[in-house]
Design a protein around this motif. Structure first.
Motif, PDB file in Angstrom:
ATOM      1  N   ASP A   1      -7.546  -4.446  -7.050  1.00  0.00           N
ATOM      2  CA  ASP A   1      -7.720  -5.874  -7.331  1.00  0.00           C
ATOM      3  C   ASP A   1      -7.111  -6.743  -6.227  1.00  0.00           C
ATOM      4  OD1 ASP A   1      -8.972  -5.115  -9.652  1.00  0.00           O
ATOM      5  OD2 ASP A   1      -7.273  -5.587 -10.963  1.00  0.00           O
ATOM      6  N   VAL A   2      -5.926  -6.376  -5.750  1.00  0.00           N
ATOM      7  CA  VAL A   2      -5.288  -7.144  -4.672  1.00  0.00           C
ATOM      8  C   VAL A   2      -6.130  -7.062  -3.407  1.00  0.00           C
ATOM      9  CG1 VAL A   2      -3.280  -7.199  -3.129  1.00  0.00           C
ATOM     10  CG2 VAL A   2      -2.944  -6.983  -5.597  1.00  0.00           C
ATOM     11  N   THR A   3      -6.639  -5.868  -3.092  1.00  0.00           N
ATOM     12  CA  THR A   3      -7.488  -5.702  -1.912  1.00  0.00           C
ATOM     13  C   THR A   3      -8.735  -6.560  -2.019  1.00  0.00           C
ATOM     14  OG1 THR A   3      -6.674  -3.442  -1.635  1.00  0.00           O
ATOM     15  CG2 THR A   3      -8.720  -4.007  -0.507  1.00  0.00           C
ATOM     16  N   ARG A   4      -9.341  -6.595  -3.175  1.00  0.00           N
ATOM     17  CA  ARG A   4     -10.539  -7.412  -3.393  1.00  0.00           C
ATOM     18  C   ARG A   4     -10.222  -8.892  -3.195  1.00  0.00           C
ATOM     19  NH1 ARG A   4     -12.407  -5.893  -8.528  1.00  0.00           N
ATOM     20  NH2 ARG A   4     -13.520  -4.220  -7.490  1.00  0.00           N
ATOM     21  N   GLU A   5      -9.106  -9.356  -3.737  1.00  0.00           N
ATOM     22  CA  GLU A   5      -8.721 -10.765  -3.599  1.00  0.00           C
ATOM     23  C   GLU A   5      -8.447 -11.123  -2.141  1.00  0.00           C
ATOM     24  OE1 GLU A   5      -8.923 -13.220  -5.772  1.00  0.00           O
ATOM     25  OE2 GLU A   5      -9.706 -11.771  -7.200  1.00  0.00           O
ATOM     26  N   ILE A   6      -7.772 -10.252  -1.417  1.00  0.00           N
ATOM     27  CA  ILE A   6      -7.507 -10.505   0.002  1.00  0.00           C
ATOM     28  C   ILE A   6      -8.823 -10.576   0.772  1.00  0.00           C
ATOM     29  CG2 ILE A   6      -6.541  -9.505   2.116  1.00  0.00           C
ATOM     30  CD1 ILE A   6      -4.220  -8.442   0.331  1.00  0.00           C
TER      31      ILE A   6
ATOM     32  N   VAL B   1      -0.173   5.738 -12.557  1.00  0.00           N
ATOM     33  CA  VAL B   1      -0.967   5.835 -11.332  1.00  0.00           C
ATOM     34  C   VAL B   1      -2.275   5.066 -11.480  1.00  0.00           C
ATOM     35  CG1 VAL B   1      -2.266   7.446  -9.874  1.00  0.00           C
ATOM     36  CG2 VAL B   1       0.075   7.994 -10.537  1.00  0.00           C
ATOM     37  N   VAL B   2      -2.908   5.160 -12.633  1.00  0.00           N
ATOM     38  CA  VAL B   2      -4.152   4.420 -12.867  1.00  0.00           C
ATOM     39  C   VAL B   2      -3.886   2.910 -12.801  1.00  0.00           C
ATOM     40  CG1 VAL B   2      -5.886   3.865 -14.622  1.00  0.00           C
ATOM     41  CG2 VAL B   2      -5.287   6.249 -14.174  1.00  0.00           C
ATOM     42  N   ILE B   3      -2.787   2.464 -13.382  1.00  0.00           N
ATOM     43  CA  ILE B   3      -2.433   1.046 -13.349  1.00  0.00           C
ATOM     44  C   ILE B   3      -2.215   0.593 -11.906  1.00  0.00           C
ATOM     45  CG2 ILE B   3      -0.620  -0.623 -13.939  1.00  0.00           C
ATOM     46  CD1 ILE B   3      -0.284   1.017 -16.594  1.00  0.00           C
ATOM     47  N   ILE B   4      -1.449   1.367 -11.150  1.00  0.00           N
ATOM     48  CA  ILE B   4      -1.159   1.007  -9.758  1.00  0.00           C
ATOM     49  C   ILE B   4      -2.437   1.010  -8.924  1.00  0.00           C
ATOM     50  CG2 ILE B   4       0.009   1.781  -7.651  1.00  0.00           C
ATOM     51  CD1 ILE B   4       2.328   2.701  -9.508  1.00  0.00           C
ATOM     52  N   ALA B   5      -3.279   2.018  -9.102  1.00  0.00           N
ATOM     53  CA  ALA B   5      -4.540   2.079  -8.346  1.00  0.00           C
ATOM     54  C   ALA B   5      -5.413   0.866  -8.658  1.00  0.00           C
ATOM     55  CB  ALA B   5      -5.283   3.373  -8.670  1.00  0.00           C
ATOM     56  N   GLY B   6      -5.473   0.476  -9.909  1.00  0.00           N
ATOM     57  CA  GLY B   6      -6.247  -0.705 -10.291  1.00  0.00           C
ATOM     58  C   GLY B   6      -5.674  -1.967  -9.668  1.00  0.00           C
TER      59      GLY B   6
END
Length: 77
Positions: A36-41, A27-32
């Protein structure tokens, strides 16, 4: 001596604790990754907005006409 029921209970308990720990890490990996994807978008969209604004500013700063054969020809905006 430990009975069969207690051994099985201990095995289930250990497995459950291990599974919970691994699921927590996943879950921690997925949340990270989602973060990160949201930040890049967001950064990509910001870059697009900045490019659009720069393009509009460059268009506003461009002269309204050009000189052709000594004559000044205008263009409409």
């Amino acid at each position: 001596m430990v009975g069969k029921f207690e051994r099985n209970k201990d095995t289930v308990q250990e497995f459950t604790e291990s599974a919970a720990e691994h699921v927590g890490r996943i879950v921690v990996i997925i949340a990270g990754a989602v973060r990160d994807v949201t930040r890049e978008i967001g950064d990509l969209i910001t870059d697009g907005i900045e490019m659009r604004e720069a393009s509009k500013k460059a268009e506003r700063d461009a002269p309204l006409g050009t000189v052709i054969n000594g004559e000044f020809e205008t263009r409409e905006r």
